[in-house]
Design a protein around this motif. Structure first.
Motif, PDB file in Angstrom:
ATOM      1  N   GLY A   9       0.831  -1.209   0.000  1.00  0.00           N
ATOM      2  CA  GLY A   9       0.000   0.000   0.000  1.00  0.00           C
ATOM      3  C   GLY A   9       0.855   1.245   0.000  1.00  0.00           C
ATOM      4  N   LYS A  10       0.596   2.122  -0.984  1.00  0.00           N
ATOM      5  CA  LYS A  10       1.376   3.350  -1.067  1.00  0.00           C
ATOM      6  C   LYS A  10       0.474   4.582  -0.957  1.00  0.00           C
ATOM      7  CE  LYS A  10       5.494   1.559  -3.244  1.00  0.00           C
ATOM      8  NZ  LYS A  10       6.515   1.686  -4.267  1.00  0.00           N
ATOM      9  N   GLY A  11      -0.545   4.480  -0.119  1.00  0.00           N
ATOM     10  CA  GLY A  11      -1.402   5.634   0.153  1.00  0.00           C
ATOM     11  C   GLY A  11      -0.764   6.466   1.257  1.00  0.00           C
ATOM     12  N   ARG A  12      -1.589   7.201   2.000  1.00  0.00           N
ATOM     13  CA  ARG A  12      -1.055   8.122   3.016  1.00  0.00           C
ATOM     14  C   ARG A  12      -0.337   7.393   4.143  1.00  0.00           C
ATOM     15  NH1 ARG A  12      -6.771  10.937   3.089  1.00  0.00           N
ATOM     16  NH2 ARG A  12      -7.211   8.753   2.715  1.00  0.00           N
ATOM     17  N   GLY A  33      -0.641  -1.468  -3.507  1.00  0.00           N
ATOM     18  CA  GLY A  33      -1.675  -2.462  -3.225  1.00  0.00           C
ATOM     19  C   GLY A  33      -2.303  -3.060  -4.463  1.00  0.00           C
ATOM     20  N   ARG A  34      -2.363  -2.259  -5.493  1.00  0.00           N
ATOM     21  CA  ARG A  34      -2.988  -2.722  -6.728  1.00  0.00           C
ATOM     22  C   ARG A  34      -1.945  -3.303  -7.657  1.00  0.00           C
ATOM     23  NH1 ARG A  34      -8.158   0.063  -7.289  1.00  0.00           N
ATOM     24  NH2 ARG A  34      -7.696   2.074  -6.363  1.00  0.00           N
ATOM     25  N   VAL A  51      -3.834  -0.699   2.795  1.00  0.00           N
ATOM     26  CA  VAL A  51      -4.682  -0.282   1.674  1.00  0.00           C
ATOM     27  C   VAL A  51      -6.040   0.134   2.231  1.00  0.00           C
ATOM     28  CG1 VAL A  51      -3.540  -1.841   0.052  1.00  0.00           C
ATOM     29  CG2 VAL A  51      -5.608  -2.606   1.226  1.00  0.00           C
ATOM     30  N   LYS A  52      -6.910   0.645   1.380  1.00  0.00           N
ATOM     31  CA  LYS A  52      -8.204   1.103   1.913  1.00  0.00           C
ATOM     32  C   LYS A  52      -8.961  -0.092   2.501  1.00  0.00           C
ATOM     33  CE  LYS A  52     -11.085   1.084  -2.193  1.00  0.00           C
ATOM     34  NZ  LYS A  52     -11.976   1.821  -3.056  1.00  0.00           N
ATOM     35  N   ALA A  55     -10.456  -3.031   0.660  1.00  0.00           N
ATOM     36  CA  ALA A  55      -9.563  -3.891  -0.134  1.00  0.00           C
ATOM     37  C   ALA A  55      -8.680  -4.787   0.743  1.00  0.00           C
ATOM     38  CB  ALA A  55      -8.689  -3.022  -1.045  1.00  0.00           C
ATOM     39  N   VAL A  59      -6.605  -8.208  -0.508  1.00  0.00           N
ATOM     40  CA  VAL A  59      -5.130  -8.215  -0.528  1.00  0.00           C
ATOM     41  C   VAL A  59      -4.619  -9.358   0.364  1.00  0.00           C
ATOM     42  CG1 VAL A  59      -3.060  -6.904   0.121  1.00  0.00           C
ATOM     43  CG2 VAL A  59      -4.895  -5.778  -1.125  1.00  0.00           C
ATOM     44  N   PHE A  78      -4.073  -1.862   9.304  1.00  0.00           N
ATOM     45  CA  PHE A  78      -4.066  -0.638  10.120  1.00  0.00           C
ATOM     46  C   PHE A  78      -5.456  -0.037  10.309  1.00  0.00           C
ATOM     47  CE2 PHE A  78       0.072  -1.154   8.270  1.00  0.00           C
ATOM     48  CZ  PHE A  78       0.893  -0.963   9.368  1.00  0.00           C
ATOM     49  N   SER A  79      -6.473  -0.778   9.919  1.00  0.00           N
ATOM     50  CA  SER A  79      -7.825  -0.217   9.995  1.00  0.00           C
ATOM     51  C   SER A  79      -8.319  -0.129  11.440  1.00  0.00           C
ATOM     52  CB  SER A  79      -8.766  -1.099   9.169  1.00  0.00           C
ATOM     53  OG  SER A  79     -10.099  -0.800   9.493  1.00  0.00           O
ATOM     54  N   GLY A  80      -9.046   0.954  11.722  1.00  0.00           N
ATOM     55  CA  GLY A  80      -9.605   1.119  13.061  1.00  0.00           C
ATOM     56  C   GLY A  80     -10.947   0.425  13.206  1.00  0.00           C
ATOM     57  N   HIS A  98      -4.199   0.111  14.924  1.00  0.00           N
ATOM     58  CA  HIS A  98      -4.750   1.350  14.368  1.00  0.00           C
ATOM     59  C   HIS A  98      -4.003   2.550  14.941  1.00  0.00           C
ATOM     60  CE1 HIS A  98      -7.957   4.599  14.223  1.00  0.00           C
ATOM     61  NE2 HIS A  98      -7.703   4.312  12.974  1.00  0.00           N
ATOM     62  N   PRO A  99      -3.277   3.295  14.056  1.00  0.00           N
ATOM     63  CA  PRO A  99      -2.617   4.501  14.572  1.00  0.00           C
ATOM     64  C   PRO A  99      -3.658   5.589  14.792  1.00  0.00           C
ATOM     65  CG  PRO A  99      -2.140   4.199  12.219  1.00  0.00           C
ATOM     66  CD  PRO A  99      -3.064   3.092  12.613  1.00  0.00           C
ATOM     67  N   PHE A 103      -4.018  11.057   9.055  1.00  0.00           N
ATOM     68  CA  PHE A 103      -2.915  11.211   8.100  1.00  0.00           C
ATOM     69  C   PHE A 103      -3.421  11.858   6.817  1.00  0.00           C
ATOM     70  CE2 PHE A 103      -1.593   7.835  10.887  1.00  0.00           C
ATOM     71  CZ  PHE A 103      -0.228   8.030  11.034  1.00  0.00           C
TER      72      PHE A 103
END
Ligand SMILES: NC(=O)c1ccc[n+]([C@@H]2O[C@H](COP(=O)([O-])OP(=O)(O)OC[C@H]3O[C@@H](n4cnc5c(N)ncnc54)[C@H](OP(=O)(O)O)[C@@H]3O)[C@@H](O)[C@H]2O)c1
Length: 274
Positions: A9-12, A33-34, A51-52, A55, A59, A78-80, A98-99, A103
């Motif tokens: 995953g290369k998002g925020r 991720g994709r 990733v979101k 997804a 993944v 990392f999802s909350g 979950h941080p 971000f």
């Protein structure tokens, strides 16, 4: 942490994590991720999926189908709001951390994670590696039971997302109030509130709640609240409902801070009155 980490995953969040881990000289393979990240995916002891939320499970499935997981590997997201259960498969240990930070514009430095809480949920065997990982980032690990995670996430949304909504409402009201800025100082209307917001946050940090509460409800100032309601009825009736609901919640805090029962009852009637 000698074993290499695989980060997907290369998002925020993924970008911030990737650059912090590289700064710390942690062996890292970082993939988007994709797309075709699977064919040459390396084996790793710790695999992190950033990733979101919608997804994450797909993944994870792809990772289970690949050869990335070693026996005894750890797979995390990392999802909350999602449970770590969505990662299960092939006998690896799973967890979520979950941080507790927004971000929107990560700086891409370890300071993005310094001192922030990471809320852990997952397999017992995963606690130590998770703690080690969070320590590298400079964060602090907290634990929660899977079944309570969604309640915790609702709390985080109230504290962060709803604050943005409230500032947006305040900015809209200010526009109606017609505060004008000198051209040279022109800026976004919400920035007007930053000094007020910053001082309020500092007060919460220093004095806690209800100590940090100020304003007409805390002072039991009946006439000012009456005037607020009149002005809102006339100029922004769409905001009145929110004002009343939050006013009543604020009144509970004011009472805790020492507002008399008599003053509190008068304000309660005023705020409840349609
Ligand atoms: N942002 C925050 O404030 C924050 C805070 C705490 C936790 N988190 C958690 O961190 C995780 C990542 O969030 P984020 O804010 O970094 O998200 P983000 O900036 O929106 O990035 C999401 C990433 O997911 C990828 N992606 C989207 N759809 C995909 C699919 N179908 N298959 C594979 N990859 C896909 C995107 O790739 P493309 O760029 O190709 O679309 C992008 O790299 C989430 O679980 C989130 O809940 C976020």
């Amino acid at each position: 942490m000698k074993d290499s980490i695989l980060l997907i995953g290369k998002g925020r969040v993924g970008t911030a994590l990737g650059s912090c881990l590289r700064t710390q000289k942690i062996p890292l393979v970082h993939r988007a991720g994709r797309g075709k990240f699977l064919p040459d995916i390396p084996k790793a002891r710790l695999i992190l999926i950033a990733v979101k939320d919608s997804a994450v499970s797909d993944v994870a499935k792809k990772i289970h189908q690949s050869r990335a997981l070693k026996p005894g590997s750890f797979l995390a997201h990392f999802s909350g709001s999602l449970s770590s259960k969505v990662l299960r498969g092939n006998g690896c240990f799973v967890f979520s951390i979950h941080p507790l930070k927004s971000f929107a514009f990560p700086e891409g430095k370890c300071s993005d994670f310094q001192g922030i809480p990471f809320i852990f949920e997952g397999d017992k065997k995963a606690i130590k590696p998770a703690e080690k990982f969070v320590k590298i980032l400079g964060g602090k690990l907290f634990q929660i039971k899977d079944k309570n995670k969604i309640l915790y996430h609702a709390a985080a949304c109230i504290a962060s997302n709803f604050l943005v909504t409230l500032v947006s409402m305040a900015a809209a009201l200010n526009k109606k109030a017609g505060i004008s800025e000198r051209k040279s100082q022109s800026r976004q209307p919400e920035l007007f509130f930053i000094p007020l917001l910053s001082s309020t946050l500092k007060n919460i940090e220093k004095m806690g709640i209800p100590g940090a509460l100020t304003g007409p409800i805390e002072r039991g100032d009946f006439s000012t609240v009456t005037e607020h309601i009149k002005a809102l009825k006339k100029n922004a009736p769409e905001i009145l409902k929110t004002y009343r609901i939050l006013g009543l919640e604020t009144l509970k805090l004011a009472r805790l801070k020492g507002l008399s029962e008599k003053e509190s009852n008068l304000l309660k009637m005023l705020l409840k009155n349609p």
